[in-house]
Design an enzyme around this catalytic site. Sequence first.
Site, short mmCIF file in Angstrom:
data_model
loop_
_atom_site.label_atom_id
_atom_site.label_comp_id
_atom_site.label_asym_id
_atom_site.label_seq_id
_atom_site.Cartn_x
_atom_site.Cartn_y
_atom_site.Cartn_z
N GLU A 22 -10.40 -3.68 -29.97
CA GLU A 22 -9.82 -4.93 -29.47
C GLU A 22 -9.59 -5.92 -30.62
O GLU A 22 -8.56 -6.59 -30.69
CB GLU A 22 -10.73 -5.56 -28.43
CG GLU A 22 -10.85 -4.79 -27.13
CD GLU A 22 -11.73 -5.49 -26.12
OE1 GLU A 22 -11.19 -5.96 -25.09
OE2 GLU A 22 -12.94 -5.62 -26.37
N TYR A 54 4.00 -30.81 -21.54
CA TYR A 54 3.53 -29.44 -21.28
C TYR A 54 3.95 -28.50 -22.39
O TYR A 54 3.34 -27.45 -22.58
CB TYR A 54 3.98 -28.94 -19.90
CG TYR A 54 5.37 -29.32 -19.48
CD1 TYR A 54 6.48 -28.64 -19.95
CD2 TYR A 54 5.57 -30.35 -18.57
CE1 TYR A 54 7.76 -28.98 -19.54
CE2 TYR A 54 6.86 -30.70 -18.15
CZ TYR A 54 7.94 -30.01 -18.65
OH TYR A 54 9.21 -30.34 -18.25
N GLU A 74 -14.49 -16.16 -21.95
CA GLU A 74 -15.12 -17.40 -21.54
C GLU A 74 -15.03 -18.45 -22.65
O GLU A 74 -14.78 -19.63 -22.40
CB GLU A 74 -16.59 -17.16 -21.17
CG GLU A 74 -16.80 -16.39 -19.88
CD GLU A 74 -16.82 -14.87 -20.07
OE1 GLU A 74 -17.33 -14.18 -19.18
OE2 GLU A 74 -16.33 -14.39 -21.12
N LYS A 99 -6.92 -11.25 -18.78
CA LYS A 99 -6.97 -10.18 -19.79
C LYS A 99 -6.51 -8.89 -19.11
O LYS A 99 -7.32 -8.02 -18.74
CB LYS A 99 -8.39 -10.05 -20.35
CG LYS A 99 -8.53 -9.19 -21.58
CD LYS A 99 -9.98 -9.23 -22.09
CE LYS A 99 -10.15 -8.39 -23.36
NZ LYS A 99 -11.54 -8.42 -23.87
#
Length: 284
Positions: A22, A54, A74, A99
């Site tokens: 990863e 934005y 997190e 994810k």
Amino acid sequence: MTDRISLLGVRARGFHGVLADEKRDGQDFVVDVVLHLDLAPAGASDDLERTVSYAEVGADVVARIEGPSLDLIESLAEQIAGDALARPLVRAVDVTVHKPSAPVGVPFGDVSVSVHRRREVPVVIALGANLGDAARTLQAAVDDLGDALHGVRRAPFVTTEPVGGPDQPRYTNSVVVATTSLSPRELLERLHAVEARHGRVREVRWGARTLDLDLVQYGDPRDGSDVVSDAPELTLPHPRAHARGFVLHPWSRVDPEAVLRVGGATRRVVDLLAEVDTDDIEDL
């Protein structure tokens, strides 16, 4: 807070995860951000400065996804939430990090982590009353504000002579320092509602009153986060607080390190207090 700006499905490639592949190969992450803020000023003025871009928020999100590798999504969600709350108008934020290519080991549609974070802003409120049982009324007013304020600290009560207006009894005064997640306008509306609940009427300028709640300062001048406004309905900081002993004296007792913006300068409250007449102030 019911107003919000939603930016959904921001996608970028990052290298977050605990596995070596990863961190080496990377994968796509998708982020949803919902900003909670007061959009009434922007809606009324059509002024970009009174809302949040934005496009800039999206750029912040992509920078975090593409930034240094983290083990946990997190942590990624927490960083994105912190970036959003760093924008002064944002009162709260919801962040969801998806994810979709996570190494789960079983068939799945999505993996996501969601966080909700609120801004807590320091505020200073001056309290005064000179009708009825003033001290009891002031404490009841603090209690009535309820969850509008957090971490409340109230200065000891003092009594002072009225400033201006007709002949009337001495005032009982205090100052509250606290934090809030409400916008300045929302907090002011709460203060007015509590005043009305205790019978406050505005018939005689500088006249006697059952309860007076003034929003003195919103934010912290030391880091530039204080709100400065000259709008008739919301003037911040309070334009006369720097010269009022009945505000400065109790404020300095509850927060000896307090500062107030006066003009373009930041002044220590204890220094301002030394410049005003306090002979009429007595402890209750």
